[in-house]
Structures are given as structure tokens and as C-alpha cells.
Design a protein around this motif. Structure first.
Motif, PDB file in Angstrom:
ATOM      1  N   ASP A  93       0.830  -1.212   0.000  1.00 38.15           N
ATOM      2  CA  ASP A  93       0.000   0.000   0.000  1.00 38.15           C
ATOM      3  C   ASP A  93       0.858   1.253   0.000  1.00 38.15           C
ATOM      4  O   ASP A  93       0.489   2.285  -0.557  1.00 38.15           O
ATOM      5  N   ASP A  94       1.996   1.150   0.652  1.00 35.65           N
ATOM      6  CA  ASP A  94       2.823   2.335   0.832  1.00 35.65           C
ATOM      7  C   ASP A  94       3.690   2.644  -0.374  1.00 35.65           C
ATOM      8  O   ASP A  94       4.273   3.716  -0.470  1.00 35.65           O
TER       9      ASP A  94
ATOM     10  N   LEU B  96       6.699   3.616 -13.250  1.00 37.54           N
ATOM     11  CA  LEU B  96       7.061   4.472 -12.120  1.00 37.54           C
ATOM     12  C   LEU B  96       7.940   5.658 -12.476  1.00 37.54           C
ATOM     13  O   LEU B  96       7.785   6.747 -11.932  1.00 37.54           O
ATOM     14  N   LEU B  97       8.833   5.431 -13.393  1.00 41.01           N
ATOM     15  CA  LEU B  97       9.880   6.426 -13.603  1.00 41.01           C
ATOM     16  C   LEU B  97       9.351   7.759 -14.115  1.00 41.01           C
ATOM     17  O   LEU B  97       9.937   8.799 -13.871  1.00 41.01           O
ATOM     18  N   GLY B 104      -4.844   4.732 -10.659  1.00 43.71           N
ATOM     19  CA  GLY B 104      -4.740   3.398 -11.221  1.00 43.71           C
ATOM     20  C   GLY B 104      -3.462   2.672 -10.869  1.00 43.71           C
ATOM     21  O   GLY B 104      -3.408   1.445 -10.915  1.00 43.71           O
ATOM     22  N   ALA B 105      -2.432   3.409 -10.507  1.00 45.74           N
ATOM     23  CA  ALA B 105      -1.133   2.780 -10.285  1.00 45.74           C
ATOM     24  C   ALA B 105      -1.186   1.786  -9.124  1.00 45.74           C
ATOM     25  O   ALA B 105      -0.638   0.692  -9.208  1.00 45.74           O
ATOM     26  N   GLY B 106      -1.835   2.192  -8.046  1.00 47.88           N
ATOM     27  CA  GLY B 106      -1.948   1.299  -6.907  1.00 47.88           C
ATOM     28  C   GLY B 106      -2.728   0.059  -7.261  1.00 47.88           C
ATOM     29  O   GLY B 106      -2.364  -1.057  -6.900  1.00 47.88           O
ATOM     30  N   ARG B 111      -2.674  -5.722  -8.747  1.00 47.00           N
ATOM     31  CA  ARG B 111      -2.924  -6.836  -9.663  1.00 47.00           C
ATOM     32  C   ARG B 111      -1.655  -7.557 -10.063  1.00 47.00           C
ATOM     33  O   ARG B 111      -1.667  -8.756 -10.331  1.00 47.00           O
ATOM     34  N   ILE B 112      -0.558  -6.810 -10.134  1.00 42.87           N
ATOM     35  CA  ILE B 112       0.733  -7.457 -10.381  1.00 42.87           C
ATOM     36  C   ILE B 112       1.048  -8.397  -9.217  1.00 42.87           C
ATOM     37  O   ILE B 112       1.446  -9.544  -9.411  1.00 42.87           O
TER      38      ILE B 112
END
Lengths: 213, 213
Positions: A93-94, B96-97, B104-106, B111-112
DNA sequence: CGTCACTTTGAGCAGGTTCAATCTTTGTGG
DNA sequence: CCACAAAGATTGAACCTGCTCAAAGTGACG
């Protein structure tokens, strides 16, 4: 390739450093979310428990490796240190929600994906390889991850027992032992005591590992 | 739980949508870095190739799933669509970079990690379970992922063949077939044609799957 | 130097594979 | 709508790899 003392992970994320003596440290893992572990020092194994003394060692992790402890799966997983170790804990989460993706975040994601890659490789090994191929594949992987060059040959100092090798490769200790004996007789490896293995014929080992490469 | 038409993934990251007909679409995967695939529609399998017609299906992915294609591993992996599908491609470098971690990233990271969790589960299954347990574990997983409730029983419409089930579970088609026959005779399941399976005794199936739970 | 855990070796067994034949499903064309 | 062909699935019998159980050997540590 390893992160250093003041490594990026702790620089931008709420991590928790933990010095663990050899043995179990299951208590340290939250059960409510996926935990990401970074190994700063030592060796750690991730164990899946299937009940009735059946264990599957999902991964061994060495210095610099990242290990994801699965949650919400039907096989409970726990962590154990094979040596005195220093590890950092991080809740998934972090990683992203707090913003501030820093230099280390990309590196961390890379290592998470590397962990996944090793898991896929293990699936292929467990699903489709013979005992011979499993042992050789394991030795090749160990050579690449913790092998030390020593005048010609590559030397391994395996931190895990035959039982742990078996529990990782889906084999019994007896089969592991027999295969190693066989490889010794073929002069592909030499053993010295319980933990040391010298790799005499790296190419032969790769051939016997049965991957495409 | 699935992402919707204008899903977060494409909202903040350079993704590439691709409509693929049933069959191979290996060409679409870059070989130079890890590729992350989001399944918007259809069914996809991830196949590891061990040479000599030996295949390990590392994962099946359904609508809403994320699949990580491993790179830098000794077993080459390719993707195949089991049905006409719509998928999005994303390079891990881009996650990320580039900054801008959005909503959506979280979700994507979750899901990964779910994908990794399924991979660990598969390792436990392949390493330590009997044919019976593998089949039951597979059916339970399919029930949870694509099962449809239909007046009492749960119905599965399996999009994969017996061969593909075998290549996923580390078994031969014959063993898969025999196990299914056996489960049918025990009245745990009922079959109808090649792809439809009705789960008559979900709890019995879970017990036979041999996980701790 | 003795003990205990770990490893090696051996013999018999069993679960799953292999090979082969038959049966079923599905899709196609008349 | 039915007949046919081809692919897929099931069933059977023999075999083989790796497992189980048992005993002996070896290394590590007090």
C-alpha cells in the motif's frame, strides 16, 4: 547491483528494519496485506505450508533480493532466516499511494518483477522437469546468484540443507542426495562437507538442466 | 472489481491497446524488458517453452487480470489468446519512472502482486500436490475466477483444452481425463460436452484440493 | 570422543506416464 | 438436416521415475 547501506528503499518509503537471528520470524509479517521484503544481509526462505508436514519453499532470497509474501492465497506462507539476517519490510500500500516515486521505486519494482520471473522459472521447473534437470537447474541458478570464482572452478556455499533443496524442487531428500552423488560420479561437481559444492563443468550442468537458453 | 472502459491504466500511462484474434500474438511483446499485460476482454495464456514440445502454462488470465511476462529468464515465455481478446500492453519502465502515480497505479500494482500470488500458489501445487489435488485445486480456482451460479450449482465454461489444463498442472491429458472421470463418478462434478463442467460439491472439491484453507 | 542431526545408500512400491486403440464432440459440406 | 472428417477426449495395459521405508554412514559441535 545491490542497494547500499543508505539504500533508496528507506530513503522515500516507510520501511521497517529488522535484525533477525537464524530461525523463524513469522510474527513480523502482517497478515492483512501483501508484504514486500528487501534482504539487506543474510539469506531468507519463503515457505508455503500445505499441512501434514508438506512444505513448498517458494523462494530463497539473498543479499539485495526482494521477496513478495503472498496474501489472500489458499496456501499460507511464512518467512524464515537461514542465517542471521537484516531485512526491511514494506507494505505494498505504501509503495505508490503516498506519491513521491523516487529513484529507488523503479529499482524496487524491477526487483519485484525479478522475483516474479524467478517464480515463473520455478513453475516451469516443477511442472515439466525431471529430477536430474531440477537439480542441475538449481545448481546453475545458485552458481549465478551466490557462486564465487576460485582459481578456475566456481564454488558454492549452500546455506540450505538437502531437505530444503528438496522442498524447493519438489523432490525428497533421498532423490536430491542420489542426484548429487550421480553428478559427482560424472565429475560435473565436487562436494566438500555438507554445504560446499564446486562446479567443475558449468556448461555440462547447463546442458543437463534442460532449458532452452 | 474489474477496470472499466475508460480504465485507470490508460488514463495515466503510455499503454497500447491491441485487439487479438484467437491464436498467437507473440510478435507484440518486446523482448528487451518486462512486459505487463492487462486483459480487458477475453482469455489469455502465458506459456513457458522448455523445448521438445514441453510446455508449462504459467498462467491463464481473464477479464480484469494483469499478467507479467517474465524477461531475463532461461525459459522463453510467449502469450496466446484462447479467445478473441482485447489487451493493453505496458512496459514496466513506464510504470514508475515517469512520475505521476495516479489512482490506477496502486490498483495496477495490486494486480501485479495478485499475479505473483497466483504464481506462488501454482508452485505449491506443482511441487507438492498429487494429480487428484491438482485437478481439484484447479477446478476450485476456476470456480472462483470464472464460475457462474446457475440454479444451485456453479457452472464453468472452460476456455482451455485438456492438453492446456495438463500443461498448466504438470500432468498429461490422460491423467487429467482420468481424474475428471473419477470426480464425475464420485458425483463431485458433472460434465457436458468438452468445455462445460458443473460443480456439484464445491466443499468436497475444496477438501480434495488438499490446501490448508 | 561421543552424540545427534543430517546425509547417503539400498530394496521394494506406487502414482503417473507412455503407447495404443476406441469413442465423442464439433464443425463442414452436400 | 444428415453424413463425414478431423480433432479432441477417454479408456486400457505395461512401464518407469521418483517415493517410501529402513539401515548404515558422515559431519558438526559440545
Amino acid at each position: 547491483m545491490r542497494m547500499h547501506a543508505s539504500h533508496p528503499l528507506s530513503a522515500f518509503l516507510p520501511t521497517r528494519q529488522l535484525r533477525v537471528p537464524q530461525g523463524d520470524f513469522d510474527d513480523e509479517i502482517g497478515t492483512d496485506g501483501r508484504t514486500i521484503v528487501y534482504i539487506e544481509e543474510g539469506v531468507v526462505k519463503l515457505v508455503g505450508h500445505l499441512g501434514a508436514d508438506r512444505e513448498q519453499i517458494a523462494a530463497f532470497a539473498f543479499e539485495g533480493d526482494v521477496l513478495v509474501v503472498p496474501a489472500h492465497v489458499s496456501t499460507p506462507h511464512t518467512l524464515h532466516a537461514l542465517k542471521d539476517s537484516v531485512v526491511y519490510f514494506l507494505r505494498s500500500d505504501d509503495l505508490l499511494l503516498k506519491g513521491r516515486p523516487a529513484t529507488g521505486a523503479g529499482q524496487l519494482l524491477d526487483r519485484i518483477l525479478a522475483d516474479l520471473g524467478r517464480s515463473r522459472e520455478l513453475s516451469a521447473l516443477l511442472g515439466r522437469k525431471s529430477a536430474r534437470e531440477r537439480i542441475c537447474g538449481f545448481l546453475v541458478e545458485m552458481e549465478e546468484r551466490i557462486g564465487r570464482r576460485e582459481n578456475g572452478a566456481v564454488t558454492l556455499d549452500l546455506p540450505m540443507s538437502r531437505r530444503e533443496i528438496g522442498d524447493h524442487l519438489g523432490l525428497t531428500i533421498e532423490t536430491v542426495s542420489r542426484q548429487l552423488t550421480d553428478l559427482r560420479e560424472r565429475r560435473a561437481i565436487a562436494t566438500c562437507g555438507r554445504s560446499r559444492i564446486d562446479i567443475l563443468d558449468p556448461q555440462g550442468l547447463r546442458a543437463l538442466a534442460g532449458s532452452v537458453d
